[in-house]
Scaffold this active site. Structure first.
Site, PDB file in Angstrom:
ATOM      1  N   TYR A  50       0.826  -1.209   0.000  1.00 28.30           N
ATOM      2  CA  TYR A  50       0.000   0.000   0.000  1.00 28.30           C
ATOM      3  C   TYR A  50       0.860   1.259   0.000  1.00 28.30           C
ATOM      4  CZ  TYR A  50      -4.357  -2.344  -0.284  1.00 28.30           C
ATOM      5  OH  TYR A  50      -5.397  -3.080  -0.783  1.00 28.30           O
ATOM      6  N   ARG A  53       1.926   1.897  -3.475  1.00 26.15           N
ATOM      7  CA  ARG A  53       0.855   2.491  -4.289  1.00 26.15           C
ATOM      8  C   ARG A  53       0.543   3.917  -3.854  1.00 26.15           C
ATOM      9  NH1 ARG A  53      -3.978  -1.160  -3.998  1.00 26.15           N
ATOM     10  NH2 ARG A  53      -4.891   0.371  -5.385  1.00 26.15           N
ATOM     11  N   ASN A  85     -12.340   3.860  -7.481  1.00 26.54           N
ATOM     12  CA  ASN A  85     -10.911   4.138  -7.297  1.00 26.54           C
ATOM     13  C   ASN A  85     -10.628   4.686  -5.903  1.00 26.54           C
ATOM     14  OD1 ASN A  85     -10.840   3.396  -9.911  1.00 26.54           O
ATOM     15  ND2 ASN A  85     -10.571   5.461 -10.743  1.00 26.54           N
ATOM     16  N   HIS A 102     -14.892   2.095  -2.695  1.00 23.30           N
ATOM     17  CA  HIS A 102     -13.861   1.181  -2.189  1.00 23.30           C
ATOM     18  C   HIS A 102     -12.860   1.863  -1.264  1.00 23.30           C
ATOM     19  CE1 HIS A 102     -14.697  -1.674  -5.847  1.00 23.30           C
ATOM     20  NE2 HIS A 102     -15.619  -1.735  -4.915  1.00 23.30           N
ATOM     21  N   GLY A 171     -14.249   3.369 -17.795  1.00 18.15           N
ATOM     22  CA  GLY A 171     -12.982   2.737 -17.405  1.00 18.15           C
ATOM     23  C   GLY A 171     -13.098   1.673 -16.334  1.00 18.15           C
ATOM     24  N   VAL A 198     -11.671   1.389 -23.378  1.00 18.53           N
ATOM     25  CA  VAL A 198     -10.803   1.124 -24.525  1.00 18.53           C
ATOM     26  C   VAL A 198     -11.147  -0.214 -25.191  1.00 18.53           C
ATOM     27  CG1 VAL A 198      -8.830   2.569 -23.877  1.00 18.53           C
ATOM     28  CG2 VAL A 198      -8.999   0.251 -22.966  1.00 18.53           C
TER      29      VAL A 198
HETATM   30  P1  OAD Z   1     -10.068  -3.074 -13.855  1.00 16.08           P
HETATM   31  O1  OAD Z   1      -8.587  -3.086 -13.834  1.00 16.08           O
HETATM   32  O2  OAD Z   1     -10.773  -4.358 -13.598  1.00 16.08           O
HETATM   33  O3  OAD Z   1     -10.593  -2.532 -15.251  1.00 16.08           O
HETATM   34  C1  OAD Z   1     -10.094  -1.368 -15.839  1.00 16.08           C
HETATM   35  C2  OAD Z   1     -10.896  -1.108 -17.103  1.00 16.08           C
HETATM   36  O4  OAD Z   1     -10.448   0.117 -17.649  1.00 16.08           O
HETATM   37  C3  OAD Z   1     -10.722  -2.173 -18.189  1.00 16.08           C
HETATM   38  O5  OAD Z   1     -12.001  -2.542 -18.680  1.00 16.08           O
HETATM   39  C4  OAD Z   1      -9.902  -1.449 -19.277  1.00 16.08           C
HETATM   40  O6  OAD Z   1     -10.225  -1.881 -20.585  1.00 16.08           O
HETATM   41  C5  OAD Z   1     -10.320  -0.006 -19.063  1.00 16.08           C
HETATM   42  N1  OAD Z   1      -9.347   1.031 -19.475  1.00 16.08           N
HETATM   43  C6  OAD Z   1      -7.993   0.979 -19.425  1.00 16.08           C
HETATM   44  N2  OAD Z   1      -7.455   2.141 -19.829  1.00 16.08           N
HETATM   45  C7  OAD Z   1      -8.483   2.970 -20.139  1.00 16.08           C
HETATM   46  C8  OAD Z   1      -8.586   4.310 -20.623  1.00 16.08           C
HETATM   47  N3  OAD Z   1      -7.512   5.070 -20.853  1.00 16.08           N
HETATM   48  N4  OAD Z   1      -9.819   4.822 -20.840  1.00 16.08           N
HETATM   49  C9  OAD Z   1     -10.940   4.070 -20.628  1.00 16.08           C
HETATM   50  N5  OAD Z   1     -10.906   2.797 -20.179  1.00 16.08           N
HETATM   51  C10 OAD Z   1      -9.704   2.249 -19.935  1.00 16.08           C
HETATM   52  O7  OAD Z   1     -10.525  -1.933 -12.830  1.00 16.08           O
HETATM   53  P2  OAD Z   1     -11.927  -1.742 -12.106  1.00 16.08           P
HETATM   54  O8  OAD Z   1     -13.064  -2.094 -12.996  1.00 16.08           O
HETATM   55  O9  OAD Z   1     -11.904  -0.399 -11.495  1.00 16.08           O
HETATM   56  O10 OAD Z   1     -11.327  -3.418  -6.041  1.00 16.08           O
HETATM   57  O11 OAD Z   1     -11.807  -2.827 -10.955  1.00 16.08           O
HETATM   58  C11 OAD Z   1     -12.818  -2.911 -10.020  1.00 16.08           C
HETATM   59  C12 OAD Z   1     -12.237  -3.280  -8.674  1.00 16.08           C
HETATM   60  O12 OAD Z   1     -11.453  -4.478  -8.786  1.00 16.08           O
HETATM   61  C13 OAD Z   1     -11.253  -2.271  -8.105  1.00 16.08           C
HETATM   62  O13 OAD Z   1     -11.868  -1.208  -7.450  1.00 16.08           O
HETATM   63  C14 OAD Z   1     -10.465  -3.111  -7.149  1.00 16.08           C
HETATM   64  C15 OAD Z   1     -10.229  -4.314  -8.010  1.00 16.08           C
HETATM   65  O14 OAD Z   1      -9.959  -5.500  -7.352  1.00 16.08           O
HETATM   66  C16 OAD Z   1     -10.843  -3.458  -4.804  1.00 16.08           C
HETATM   67  O15 OAD Z   1      -9.671  -3.277  -4.558  1.00 16.08           O
HETATM   68  C17 OAD Z   1     -11.901  -3.743  -3.768  1.00 16.08           C
END
Ligand code: OAD
Length: 234
Positions: A50, A53, A85, A102, A171, A198
């Site tokens: 952490y 990050r 986020n 979160h 995203g 994307v």
């Molecule tokens: P993910 O890493 O699962 O997904 C990120 C998404 O962003 C993907 O669908 C990518 O295609 C998209 N992406 C990447 N770059 C982009 C850009 N420049 N513009 C638009 N889209 C883009 O992240 P989350 O969906 O946020 O939870 O993940 C959900 C949760 O899973 C997080 O909050 C975290 C993780 O485990 C916890 O820590 C509780």
């Protein structure tokens, strides 16, 4: 209007996403780092991750996608920004009302007495911070796997999704629930639902529209078109 954001909106700031080829969960194991049992087993390792990050996030800045959402908030009467986020970049970009589903990586609290301590006491010798009030373990204020979301925050987000007429999902891979339920809740309540990503996601087929592209490029276009619409109306 209600907007849900995920790690993808911060990708253009240099914050790694969780999934995908360069995602954090390709290199690190969530079961060792992002759950309470893992923390109790090895708090030093979890804090090391952490702190890495936290430092990374402190050294990046919001990108045009974050800024565009802050601009849109000022133009829309009823606007709710819901984020998965923990990086605080929406607030740093100027967003006023942010519902953090979160948690927030810049905050921490004691697992025993709940006291908040956002500046935990780390030294060369002390790699595991302790509560200044009761001596308990201090943990990051983020939601780990298997933990409940902050109930009030989720209820507010759910209510905003039910009320809005336009819902943007930006995203996010849309696979982590209950956050991923919000676009569908909005749709079932009559909202027009647009995804910005994307690539296509598991939920793309159920969206009214999926805009394929970077959040940092698409959201500024949306904000600009809203600004020029307002000019025409004035
Ligand atoms: P993910 O890493 O699962 O997904 C990120 C998404 O962003 C993907 O669908 C990518 O295609 C998209 N992406 C990447 N770059 C982009 C850009 N420049 N513009 C638009 N889209 C883009 O992240 P989350 O969906 O946020 O939870 O993940 C959900 C949760 O899973 C997080 O909050 C975290 C993780 O485990 C916890 O820590 C509780």
């Amino acid at each position: 209007m209600c907007v849900l954001t995920g790690a993808g909106i911060s990708a253009e700031s240099g914050v790694p996403t969780f999934r995908g080829d360069n995602g954090l969960w390709k290199k690190f194991r969530p079961e060792e780092l992002a759950n309470f049992e893992a923390f109790i087993r090895n708090p030093e390792l979890v804090w090391e991750w952490y702190n890495y990050r936290r430092q990374l996030i402190e050294n990046v800045i919001p990108n045009p996608g974050h800024v565009a959402l802050a601009q849109i908030e000022q133009m829309v009467q009823e606007f709710t920004l819901v984020t998965q986020n923990v990086d605080d970049l929406h607030r740093r970009a100027g967003s006023k009302r942010v519902l953090e589903l979160h948690g927030n990586i810049q905050r921490s609290y004691c697992v025993d007495c709940g006291a908040r301590d956002d500046r935990p006491d780390f030294t060369e010798e002390r790699k595991i911070p302790r509560c200044r009030t009761c001596g308990g373990l201090i943990r990051p204020d983020v939601v780990w796997f298997g933990e409940m979301l902050p109930q009030e925050v989720f209820e507010e987000a759910d209510a905003a999704a039910r009320r809005c007429d336009l819902f943007l999902s930006v995203g996010t891979s849309s696979i982590v629930y209950p956050a991923a339920s919000l676009p569908m809740v909005a749709k079932q309540s009559g909202a027009y639902v647009i995804e910005v990503n994307v690539e296509r996601t598991d939920l793309s087929g159920r969206m009214d529209q999926t805009l394929i592209g970077k959040a940092g490029e698409i959201l500024p276009l949306l904000a600009e078109s809203m600004i020029s619409n307002r000019r025409v109306q004035q």
